[in-house]
Write a protein that holds these residues in place. Structure first.
Motif, PDB file in Angstrom:
ATOM      1  N   ARG A 130       0.836  -1.210   0.000  1.00  0.00           N
ATOM      2  CA  ARG A 130       0.000   0.000   0.000  1.00  0.00           C
ATOM      3  C   ARG A 130       0.869   1.258   0.000  1.00  0.00           C
ATOM      4  O   ARG A 130       0.515   2.258  -0.621  1.00  0.00           O
ATOM      5  N   ASP A 189      -5.165  -8.389  -1.430  1.00  0.00           N
ATOM      6  CA  ASP A 189      -6.460  -8.171  -0.761  1.00  0.00           C
ATOM      7  C   ASP A 189      -7.403  -9.350  -0.989  1.00  0.00           C
ATOM      8  O   ASP A 189      -8.130  -9.773  -0.088  1.00  0.00           O
ATOM      9  N   ALA A 192     -11.792  -3.914  -0.437  1.00  0.00           N
ATOM     10  CA  ALA A 192     -10.508  -3.271  -0.724  1.00  0.00           C
ATOM     11  C   ALA A 192      -9.955  -3.740  -2.076  1.00  0.00           C
ATOM     12  O   ALA A 192      -9.423  -2.938  -2.858  1.00  0.00           O
ATOM     13  N   THR A 234     -11.962  -2.033  -4.810  1.00  0.00           N
ATOM     14  CA  THR A 234     -11.598  -0.614  -4.905  1.00  0.00           C
ATOM     15  C   THR A 234     -10.296  -0.449  -5.684  1.00  0.00           C
ATOM     16  O   THR A 234     -10.191   0.412  -6.567  1.00  0.00           O
TER      17      THR A 234
END
Length: 422
Positions: free
Chosen positions: A158, A170, A192, A195
């Motif tokens: 990240r 993820d 996540a 996204t």
């Protein structure tokens, strides 16, 4: 391995291809890799030799040789770009994965490569090998180590904002939490992944994996209609790629149809153009379950579970939902059978439902505790005693309503008297 090397040229590679048996071809390719030349053409030929050698060793199921090959190539990796090194390493690890019964070898191989990448400071490759190692540990049911590895890896990725790898990690985290039965965290990790996937181009195989995991989580929440749509999307992605995961997506689609009492649609899906490509034990198992469900037959259900144990009971997702379906069917059948009786022998019920007596007795006990019906088990006489449902006297609710209304009148009168006194 032969001590004399061969020049890394197209002629040497052609010689390996023309070899009469795989062992001879493997020996020639090893000799090509020993060529000390580091010219651009020689390096290119060696890359091709590594690719051919990897394929041959995989076909011969020589996993240990692939592992030693990866160690042997480390000096060569310092001569080629890091991106090509990553491609070769991942290709060899993938080749080992295609050899049956090598899960432990893959874990050892990944650990060795993680140590080497740490020493060589190859962050890009290390992160991908660590993600692969976490997936292998999860398959090996070593959940705590996999979770520890993923936790540190997610923070690092990240920070670097490597979205493609982040989607993989993820998604892997979602699967790991699902295996640990932590559904809230599994859903959060999947959100996540979605996204991160929305911000980049995601390959169809990866998108199919996301849809498959989404379907599994929705099915776990009993939202079978939404789960079916996700499984269908996953099936289309995998089917277009001819990925083996397509059969699992199709299997879970059929499971959703059964769970929403649309078992009659199962035959139609199996006999469709897409379904006919995957006819085999997995689809036969789901068809047998659908037939048992349509006929409300526990005996056929038991036979299906016994005949297709590998396809039904050994698949944790299918097994969990079918267990729920079986319990529901069993309860419905037992309630229907005991309805005419006030006292009946348990052996008689077991005979009617064609199941073992101890199984029926255990289920009846559970249903009494869950208040599915009022009754008790007289184990001394081997009987089930069913009580009449106590009828609620209508006078009690009416009395409560009257008292409530009187209370409202008194409150109103009190409020008015307070105004007058003021």
């Amino acid at each position: 391995m032969a001590s004399n090397h061969l020049a890394a040229t197209t002629e040497s590679l052609a010689l390996a291809m023309e070899a009469k048996d795989p062992s001879e071809a493997i020996s020639i390719l090893y000799r090509v890799l020993e060529d000390p030349s580091s010219s651009p053409e020689a390096l290119r030929m060696k890359e091709q030799a590594i690719s051919n050698l990897t394929d041959l060793l995989r076909q011969e199921n020589r996993g240990e040789d692939l592992r030693s090959l990866l160690t042997q190539l480390r000096p060569f990796f310092s001569l080629i770009p890091k991106a090509k090194t990553a491609k070769i390493v991942r290709g060899i690890i993938d080749a080992v994965a295609k050899i049956p019964g090598t899960s432990h070898l893959q874990i050892v191989l990944c650990r060795e490569m993680v140590q080497w990448t740490h020493a060589e400071k190859r962050t890009f490759l290390r992160q991908r090998v660590e993600a692969r190692l976490a997936a292998l540990l999860m398959e090996n049911k070593d959940y705590s180590e996999a979770l520890t590895l993923l936790s540190s890896l997610i923070k690092e990725v990240r920070r670097l904002d490597d979205k493609l790898l982040l989607v993989d990690i993820d998604l892997l985290e979602s699967k790991l939490h699902f295996s640990l039965r932590n559904l809230p965290k599994a859903k959060a990790a999947l959100t996540a992944a979605r996204t991160a996937a929305n911000a980049i181009y995601v390959p169809p195989a990866q998108q199919g994996a996301i849809d498959l995991q989404s379907g599994i989580l929705h099915a776990e929440e009993k939202d079978y209609k939404t789960a079916y749509s996700y499984f269908f999307e996953a099936f289309e992605s995998f089917n277009a790629l001819e990925d083996p995961k397509a059969i699992f997506s199709l299997k879970y689609m059929l499971l959703c149809k059964i769970m929403v009492n649309q078992a009659d649609d199962v035959s139609g899906i199996i006999s469709s153009k897409a379904g006919l490509q995957y006819v085999g034990p997995d689809l036969d198992a789901m068809k047998a379950v659908a037939d048992a469900h349509s006929k409300r037959s526990l005996k056929l259900f038991e036979i299906a579970l016994r005949d297709y144990k590998a396809q039904l009971e050994e698949d944790p997702i299918v097994h969990r939902h079918l267990q729920s379906l079986y319990d529901t069917l069993l309860e419905q059948n037992l309630c229907r059978l005991i309805e005419p009786f006030s006292r009946v022998e348990i052996a008689h019920i077991a005979e009617l439902i064609e199941l073992p007596m101890d199984h029926v007795e255990r289920k009846l006990s559970q249903m009494i505790l869950d208040k599915k019906f009022a009754g008790t088990l007289d184990q001394g006489a081997g009987c089930l005693v069913i009580f009449d449902d106590p009828k609620t006297d209508a006078i009690y609710p009416a009395t409560l309503d009257t008292i409530s209304n009187v209370g409202k009148v008194v409150d109103s009168l009190y409020a008015r008297s307070a105004k007058i006194m003021a």
